[in-house]
Scaffold this motif. Structure first.
Motif, short mmCIF file in Angstrom:
data_model
loop_
_atom_site.label_atom_id
_atom_site.label_comp_id
_atom_site.label_asym_id
_atom_site.label_seq_id
_atom_site.Cartn_x
_atom_site.Cartn_y
_atom_site.Cartn_z
N GLU A 133 0.59 -1.29 0.62
CA GLU A 133 -0.53 0.14 0.19
C GLU A 133 0.90 0.62 0.28
O GLU A 133 0.63 1.87 -0.98
N ASN A 134 2.02 1.39 0.63
CA ASN A 134 2.48 2.84 0.68
C ASN A 134 3.42 2.50 -0.27
O ASN A 134 3.52 4.10 -1.15
N ILE A 135 3.97 1.62 -0.71
CA ILE A 135 4.72 1.21 -2.13
C ILE A 135 3.56 2.50 -3.24
O ILE A 135 3.79 3.19 -4.38
N GLU A 136 2.15 1.99 -3.31
CA GLU A 136 1.38 2.58 -4.71
C GLU A 136 1.36 4.02 -4.03
O GLU A 136 1.13 4.68 -5.38
N LYS A 137 0.99 4.06 -2.46
CA LYS A 137 1.01 5.82 -2.47
C LYS A 137 2.04 6.51 -3.46
O LYS A 137 2.01 7.47 -4.30
N ASN A 138 3.12 5.63 -2.85
CA ASN A 138 4.37 7.24 -3.23
C ASN A 138 4.97 6.87 -5.37
O ASN A 138 4.97 7.39 -5.48
N ILE A 139 4.25 5.92 -6.20
CA ILE A 139 4.39 5.74 -6.99
C ILE A 139 3.46 6.56 -7.47
O ILE A 139 3.99 7.49 -8.49
N VAL A 140 2.05 7.35 -6.96
CA VAL A 140 1.61 8.04 -7.78
C VAL A 140 1.78 9.75 -7.25
O VAL A 140 1.54 10.26 -7.79
N GLU A 141 2.02 9.87 -5.84
CA GLU A 141 2.35 10.65 -5.51
C GLU A 141 3.62 11.28 -6.42
O GLU A 141 4.10 12.58 -6.92
N LYS A 142 4.55 10.23 -6.31
CA LYS A 142 5.68 10.43 -7.62
C LYS A 142 5.32 10.93 -8.97
O LYS A 142 6.34 12.41 -9.11
N GLY A 143 4.62 10.74 -9.87
CA GLY A 143 3.67 10.82 -10.68
C GLY A 143 2.43 12.26 -11.10
O GLY A 143 3.30 13.16 -11.65
N PHE A 144 2.24 12.34 -9.73
CA PHE A 144 1.81 14.00 -9.68
C PHE A 144 2.89 15.10 -9.23
O PHE A 144 3.06 16.18 -9.76
N GLU A 145 4.54 14.51 -8.66
CA GLU A 145 4.95 15.44 -8.46
C GLU A 145 6.01 15.73 -9.88
O GLU A 145 6.35 16.80 -9.90
N LYS A 146 6.18 15.00 -10.85
CA LYS A 146 6.65 14.73 -11.30
C LYS A 146 5.86 15.08 -12.90
O LYS A 146 6.38 15.63 -14.23
N GLY A 147 4.84 15.56 -12.96
CA GLY A 147 4.21 16.04 -14.06
C GLY A 147 3.27 14.99 -14.90
O GLY A 147 3.33 15.16 -15.93
N TRP A 148 3.89 13.66 -14.32
CA TRP A 148 3.51 12.80 -15.44
C TRP A 148 1.74 12.28 -15.64
O TRP A 148 1.58 11.42 -16.68
N ILE A 149 1.16 12.64 -14.58
CA ILE A 149 -0.43 12.74 -14.04
C ILE A 149 -1.10 13.54 -14.60
O ILE A 149 -1.22 15.16 -14.69
N VAL A 150 -1.29 13.24 -16.21
CA VAL A 150 -2.52 14.67 -16.54
C VAL A 150 -3.79 14.07 -18.16
O VAL A 150 -3.24 12.74 -17.84
N ALA A 151 -4.20 15.14 -18.58
CA ALA A 151 -5.27 14.07 -18.69
C ALA A 151 -5.04 13.72 -20.16
O ALA A 151 -4.13 14.29 -20.94
N HIS A 152 -6.36 12.52 -20.24
CA HIS A 152 -5.51 11.45 -21.75
C HIS A 152 -7.18 12.27 -22.45
O HIS A 152 -7.90 11.33 -22.34
N PRO A 153 -7.87 13.26 -23.08
CA PRO A 153 -9.02 12.74 -23.73
C PRO A 153 -9.56 11.81 -24.98
O PRO A 153 -9.02 11.37 -24.87
N PRO A 154 -10.58 11.73 -24.75
CA PRO A 154 -10.69 10.77 -25.97
C PRO A 154 -10.29 10.75 -27.22
O PRO A 154 -10.89 12.21 -27.73
N LYS A 155 -9.75 10.64 -28.36
CA LYS A 155 -9.71 10.50 -29.90
C LYS A 155 -10.96 10.99 -30.50
O LYS A 155 -11.54 11.62 -31.19
N GLU A 156 -11.93 10.28 -30.34
CA GLU A 156 -12.88 10.40 -30.90
C GLU A 156 -13.78 9.74 -29.85
O GLU A 156 -14.21 9.47 -28.82
#
Length: 485
Positions: free
Chosen positions: A117-140
């Motif tokens: 659980e703690n590894i999971e939390k740190n993975i996603v928090e690293k993603g927000f910190e690095k700007g990797w988590i962004v919107a992906h609207p559908p193409k169609e």
């Protein structure tokens, strides 16, 4: 597998908590993040089992050995992709899930399990910190429209998956903010609400529409749902259990969710009905030994309660796993939360007999009796009161944390939906007896875990997509959203 001997070399290390005297001063999260090198070591403890039972423990089917190994290697972005492929909101589960995956971890048979659980939390928090988590609207876009009623984890997961399939999704929430019980049922010290806001901002960028203060069937006419091609009901199991006990209507006997909701709303200046319920300077008794009861304990201590006592009608669980719940099942085992550690007298096998009041119907005390459970083969356990064990406890505030009995019936009655034997909304493959109406989460399965809610939202979305389009590219459980996963 990167570190073959990692589980032998390294012991489990968990996040530290701030000192009790410091964390009780506010409603902020109080965990202290581990250094990155330590997190890599924790990832290396994963044994890469031939049969990873952590998968079976996790309702989402998260690909746990895969992201553990990537964390050990320092490949955080790949770990995030793997994690997000099966879990829409790991920032929620990484904080709030009781981690059934860890109870099913093979290493847990001989040592402390991997800190998944703690590894999971740190993975996603690293993603927000690095700007990797962004919107992906559908193409169609498909031209199909879907209404999702309820913005808890099931509703949000269903909405994101359906939006990814190209449908136009509108989420309706009866409260003033998005999040369901995540918003107002979970104290801020367990999850700060900015965590919800940043994810909702991404969902909006992806094209999902949100309508708050929309209580379908009450202030929002149910007929307006006819404008949608399909409806997904994710309103949760919100009918609160009470006590049929003398004096239960006294001033000072309060439902836990009313107490927790008011506290969170007060932090953000939101409006709420009635007077503020405060534990300051009071002798507080919390009835119910689950997570909600624990949340009431932590909130009462932060408000400055004089004393906090917790009652549970069931026996005290054993310190270690019970023989009745062998590995890899969820164990019957004593759980001591951070809130309990902050100050609480815990009592088991206690039944409430009467709420004692003054002439103004104000609570002044509570009368209890000790009980035992008699088990007869083939019959339901019987609750037996122990003679001569009655006791009166002075108290000014009682918080009823007794769980929920099922979903409210406003929607089922107006839409003509069938209920099952437990009064949940009846559905086969998430589809109700009204063909274009689907349901998921606690509304369908009853009160359950956040991981089950997200899983149900994802699976229901796939069934809706099949209904609307005849086929679906949305993943099945554990398959993931990534090519080749």
């Amino acid at each position: 597998m990167g570190k073959i001997t990692g589980f032998i070399e390294f012991e489990r290390v968990d996040e530290h908590n701030k000192a009790v005297k410091d964390r009780l001063k506010d409603y902020k999260e109080f965990t202290v993040k581990l250094p990155e090198e330590e997190l890599k070591k924790q990832g290396s403890r994963c044994m890469d089992c031939g049969i990873p039972f952590c998968h079976s423990g996790c309702p989402l089917g998260n690909l746990i050995p895969d992201f553990n190994d990537l964390v050990y290697r320092g490949e955080w972005k790949k770990a995030l992709e793997i994690l997000h492929s099966t879990n829409n909101f790991p920032e929620f589960t990484g904080r709030l899930c009781p981690a059934p995956c860890e109870k099913a971890c093979v290493l847990g048979l001989i040592e402390d399990p991997v800190s998944i659980e703690n590894i999971e939390k740190n993975i996603v928090e690293k993603g927000f910190e690095k700007g990797w988590i962004v919107a992906h609207p559908p193409k169609e876009r498909t031209g199909k429209t879907v209404a999702v009623v309820g913005s808890g984890p099931a509703g949000l997961a269903a909405a994101q998956q359906l939006n990814r399939a190209g449908h136009m999704v509108t989420v309706f929430e009866r409260d003033d903010e998005i999040g369901g019980l995540l918003r107002y049922g979970i104290p801020n010290f367990k999850m700060e609400k900015e965590i919800i806001d940043r994810r909702v901002a991404i969902l909006k960028e992806e094209g999902i529409l949100f309508e708050t203060n929309a209580n379908i069937g009450l202030n929002y006419p149910i007929e307006k749902l006819d404008d949608f091609d399909s409806i997904v009901l994710c309103g949760g199991a919100t009918k609160r259990r009470s006590l049929p006990t003398k004096g239960a209507d006294a001033k000072g006997v309060v439902q836990a969710m009313d107490f927790l909701t008011q506290q969170t709303k007060s932090l953000f200046g939101s409006k709420f009905e009635g007077e503020m319920i405060s534990a300051r300077g009071k002798d507080v008794i919390v009835i119910g030994g689950g997570d909600t009861g624990s949340d009431c304990v932590g909130t009462s201590n932060r408000q400055g309660a004089k004393s906090v006592t917790n009652f549970e009608i069931m026996p005290k669980p054993p310190l270690s796993r019970s023989d009745t719940t062998p590995w890899p099942f969820w164990p019957l085992q004593l759980k001591t939360s951070s809130s309990h550690e902050e100050g609480c007298e815990r009592n088991w096998l206690i039944n409430t007999k009467e709420f004692i009041t003054n002439d103004k119907n104000e609570l002044i005390a509570l009368k209890t009796v000790e009980v035992e459970w008699k088990t007869v083969p083939g019959q339901r356990p019987q609750l037996i009161e122990k003679a001569g064990t009655e006791k009166t406890w002075p108290c000014d505030l009682v918080l009823l944390a007794l769980g929920f009995t099922g979903p409210e019936t406003t929607l089922s009655e107006q839409l003509g939906l069938d209920l099952d034997e437990r009064t949940n909304y009846k559905a086969s493959n998430y589809q109700t007896n009204v063909s274009h109406v689907f349901t998921a989460g606690d509304m369908r399965r009853g009160q359950s875990l956040i991981v089950w809610a997200i899983n149900e939202g994802r699976e229901a979305a796939r069934e809706v997509d099949l209904f609307l389009m005849g086929s679906s590219n949305l993943p099945i459980k554990g398959q993931g959203d990534l090519p080749g996963v």
